[in-house]
Design a protein around this motif. Structure first.
Motif, mmCIF file in Angstrom:
data_model
loop_
_atom_site.group_PDB
_atom_site.id
_atom_site.type_symbol
_atom_site.label_atom_id
_atom_site.label_comp_id
_atom_site.label_asym_id
_atom_site.label_seq_id
_atom_site.Cartn_x
_atom_site.Cartn_y
_atom_site.Cartn_z
ATOM 1 N N PRO A 2 -4.863 65.440 -10.086
ATOM 2 C CA PRO A 2 -5.482 64.824 -8.908
ATOM 3 C C PRO A 2 -4.658 63.721 -8.245
ATOM 4 O O PRO A 2 -4.688 63.578 -7.038
ATOM 5 N N GLY A 3 -3.898 62.952 -8.997
ATOM 6 C CA GLY A 3 -3.183 61.821 -8.409
ATOM 7 C C GLY A 3 -1.810 62.144 -7.869
ATOM 8 O O GLY A 3 -1.139 61.275 -7.329
ATOM 9 N N GLU A 4 -1.353 63.365 -7.981
ATOM 10 C CA GLU A 4 -0.005 63.716 -7.549
ATOM 11 C C GLU A 4 0.004 64.183 -6.103
ATOM 12 O O GLU A 4 -0.830 64.984 -5.691
ATOM 13 N N LEU A 5 0.963 63.672 -5.364
ATOM 14 C CA LEU A 5 1.098 64.052 -3.961
ATOM 15 C C LEU A 5 2.182 65.110 -3.857
ATOM 16 O O LEU A 5 3.346 64.845 -4.105
ATOM 17 N N ALA A 6 1.798 66.304 -3.507
ATOM 18 C CA ALA A 6 2.757 67.400 -3.448
ATOM 19 C C ALA A 6 3.279 67.625 -2.037
ATOM 20 O O ALA A 6 4.394 68.073 -1.856
ATOM 21 N N GLU A 7 2.482 67.325 -1.052
ATOM 22 C CA GLU A 7 2.878 67.607 0.326
ATOM 23 C C GLU A 7 2.499 66.447 1.228
ATOM 24 O O GLU A 7 1.628 65.650 0.913
ATOM 25 N N PRO A 26 3.121 63.163 4.069
ATOM 26 C CA PRO A 26 3.684 61.816 3.951
ATOM 27 C C PRO A 26 2.941 60.989 2.900
ATOM 28 O O PRO A 26 1.832 61.322 2.490
ATOM 29 N N LEU A 27 3.575 59.909 2.495
ATOM 30 C CA LEU A 27 2.924 58.989 1.567
ATOM 31 C C LEU A 27 1.742 58.326 2.263
ATOM 32 O O LEU A 27 1.758 58.132 3.478
ATOM 33 N N GLY A 57 1.010 48.674 0.948
ATOM 34 C CA GLY A 57 2.318 48.042 0.982
ATOM 35 C C GLY A 57 3.332 48.896 1.721
ATOM 36 O O GLY A 57 2.983 49.735 2.544
ATOM 37 N N HIS A 58 4.592 48.664 1.401
ATOM 38 C CA HIS A 58 5.695 49.375 2.050
ATOM 39 C C HIS A 58 6.553 49.977 0.952
ATOM 40 O O HIS A 58 7.288 49.273 0.268
ATOM 41 N N GLN A 59 6.456 51.294 0.788
ATOM 42 C CA GLN A 59 7.142 51.964 -0.302
ATOM 43 C C GLN A 59 8.631 52.082 -0.005
ATOM 44 O O GLN A 59 9.036 52.314 1.125
#
Length: 155
Positions: free
Chosen positions: A32-37, A39-40, A47-49
């Motif tokens: 659930p916490g993983e971003l696969a596609e 933008p952030l 914040g600013h990654q």
């Protein structure tokens, strides 16, 4: 070979060989916490990654002897607030922080100039108070938000 050549072999025992574990299936971003596609995530509190942002803390130590602080200002608060601004600038350029990012951040708030304008000194005093504390994250975010990308020389 599983054992060094200088270790004697026990008679009647075959040499053991290493076997790799069975191969698993390919990796997928299905938790659930993983971003696969896409933008952030962005917005308040994110914040600013950017890469290697903690390096800004190390670079900030070089500026501490040059800081022109007022009587009520604390080095810890000033460094924490300006490091956040430097990390914002670095992330706008898509790179890790460099010394120039900290120079811009400290200059913007007048911390490298003993003759900084009175209005800048008055505005920063209240803004930076408590930024270096353990609960100073919202304060640091507010400091970074006060500085526009244009003031940081964003592309």
């Amino acid at each position: 070979m599983a054992q060094p050549p200088y270790v004697p072999h026990a008679p009647g025992k075959a040499a053991r060989h290493y076997n790799s574990p069975p191969q698993r299936g390919g990796w997928r971003a299905d938790r659930p916490g993983e971003l696969a596609e896409g933008p952030l995530p962005a917005g308040e509190g994110f914040g600013h990654q950017g890469p290697d942002q903690g390096y800004a803390l190390r670079l900030a130590k070089r500026f501490v002897p040059q800081l022109a602080l007022q009587a009520s200002e604390k080095v810890r608060d000033v460094v924490a607030g300006c490091v956040t601004v430097a990390m914002k600038r670095a992330s706008l350029f898509g790179r890790a922080p460099v010394s120039a990012d900290l120079q811009v951040a400290f200059d913007h708030w007048g911390y490298l100039d003993a003759g900084a304008p009175i209005e800048v000194v008055a505005s920063r005093r209240a803004l930076f108070a408590g930024a270096g504390g353990h609960d100073g994250y919202p304060i640091r975010c507010r400091i970074a938000d006060e500085v526009s990308p244009e003031a940081l020389g964003a592309p």
